[in-house]
Scaffold this motif. Sequence first.
Motif: not given
Length: 569
Positions: A344-349, A366-370, A409-413, A444-448
């Motif tokens: 993940l590039r932007f989400i930091q714990t 999400i934009h990075s994912f897309a 990515m879907e699960i983590e976000i 994620e469905s697009i990835g499938d």
Amino acid sequence: MSIWIFFKLIGSLALLMFGMKSMSDSLQKMAGPQLRHVLGAMTTNRFTGILTGTFITAAVQSSTATTVMTVSFVNAGLLTLAQAISVIMGANIGTTLTAWIMSAGFSFNITDFVWPAFFIAIILIYSKKRKIAGDFIFGVSFMFLGLGTLRQTGIDMDLAHTQPVLDFFASFDPNSFLTTIIFLLIGSVLTMCVQSSAAIMAITMILCSTGVLPIYQGIALVMGENIGTTVTSNIAAMTANTQARRAAFAHMFFNLFGVLWVLIVFRPFINMVCGFVGYDETMVKTDSHFVENVAKLSFVLAAFHTCFNLTNTAILVWFIPQIEKIVCYVIKPKRKADEDDFRLRFIQTGIMKTPEISVLEAQKEIHSFAERIQRMFGMVRELLGEKNPDKFVKLFSRIEKYEGISDNMEIEIANYLDQVSDAHLSDETKAKIRAMLREISEIESIGDSCYNIARTISRKINGKEDFTAKQYEHIHQMFELTDNSLSQMNIILVGHKSDVDVNHSFNIENEINNYRNQLKTQNINDVNNHEYTYAIGTMYMDIIQECEKLGDYVVNVVEARMGIRQHEA
């Protein structure tokens, strides 16, 4: 000191910290979107940046919140690092308001006023529309109750007549430079341990206002707090991206520089601040006005904190480009990881503090994912034309890896958004989180779909037949339309709702649907005319149908982003 007074001390500090956090969180819920708009619109130059940082931090009473907001704007490309540094300078000025509120709490008994405030707050909390205002009043009340209890505890402790405490402070030479350095280090370490400069400032005010701690050592503690709070934010930013670490380091550089020049002009500068407040640092305990004089010490500490940050900003504002160069030289970008690695590039714990702000981080993720999914579709297009068996296997396994990444990515976000939604949020933010959960599910469905197309191409390669030249041409045209829809989706995900045209996405989807229907009819005729076998026709239509499904998922993402109800395929 009895055990009960000790518990009263740490309990009132806890009340103070909880009150400040509640007040800050509720203010950000009330004004989160507006604050972000102000931050984006007002940082046109270094001076408006400083004013913006001061205004927002004074409003939300949290320099951490302002810094995190600023970093997220730098990541989004809305602010340069230089503009971010000016906002952080302003945040340092804005945070001095906390010291003034605390000094007011120490100068008179404020607790009498908090009881009616608690009653008003509980009424507001139970009237659903005013809940956030009630949270805010509760936060302010808890903060003042904590301050009032601290003040009373300071009186009960009677430190001025406690010999061991007096002996401890008397063991330090008040005129020694080493004593100043020791107290500076004590302030830094305590702030790092407690994770709250406000709590250490309150303890400093107790020690000074009871006449136990001389003003010079008290101010050394305050300077240490300024360093300690930046060390904490640098530790939090260690797991973050380069720009977040640079912003945190710029904050530390600002405060370290200030401490260095104050140490050079230590006594004259403090004497000047004492003069502003009307405190006589030379007055002895035997003087009849000694108690009145000592009562001003909490204001001296607040005034020093303000003068320190104002003077420091006045000096460093002219050197922002040079600070930017130093920060970039010290904090080098992390080695660029392989884009095929899951991360993940932007989400930091470590750095996420406020739910309202963390939504911004999730949006960018999400934009990075897309964008990653569009790269995956580009690989699928490449796979169709790949004739080399080794390269084909390598590219197919890369697409397979991307499919696994998209699941992760879907699960983590989703987990991150789930954590954010546990907090008390404004209705607007709750709606955003619901929309984002829908977006990541559709992406994620697009990835499938991409993976399904790749498997169909692989199946065709393993068979003995190939597509005809006309079929290849049709698939390429369908791929072009699908890629256009993905590009448009990415434009909408990064843009403002008011600036984007969703009709473009709907038009592309209609084109994909019409083209699919046209090719479906044509395929039946071509199979009947024996232009190719039924088996190859089935694989050909599987690819076309999957592209049409992918187009539907894209429109669902667009509708979720724009707040339109679920698309019916």
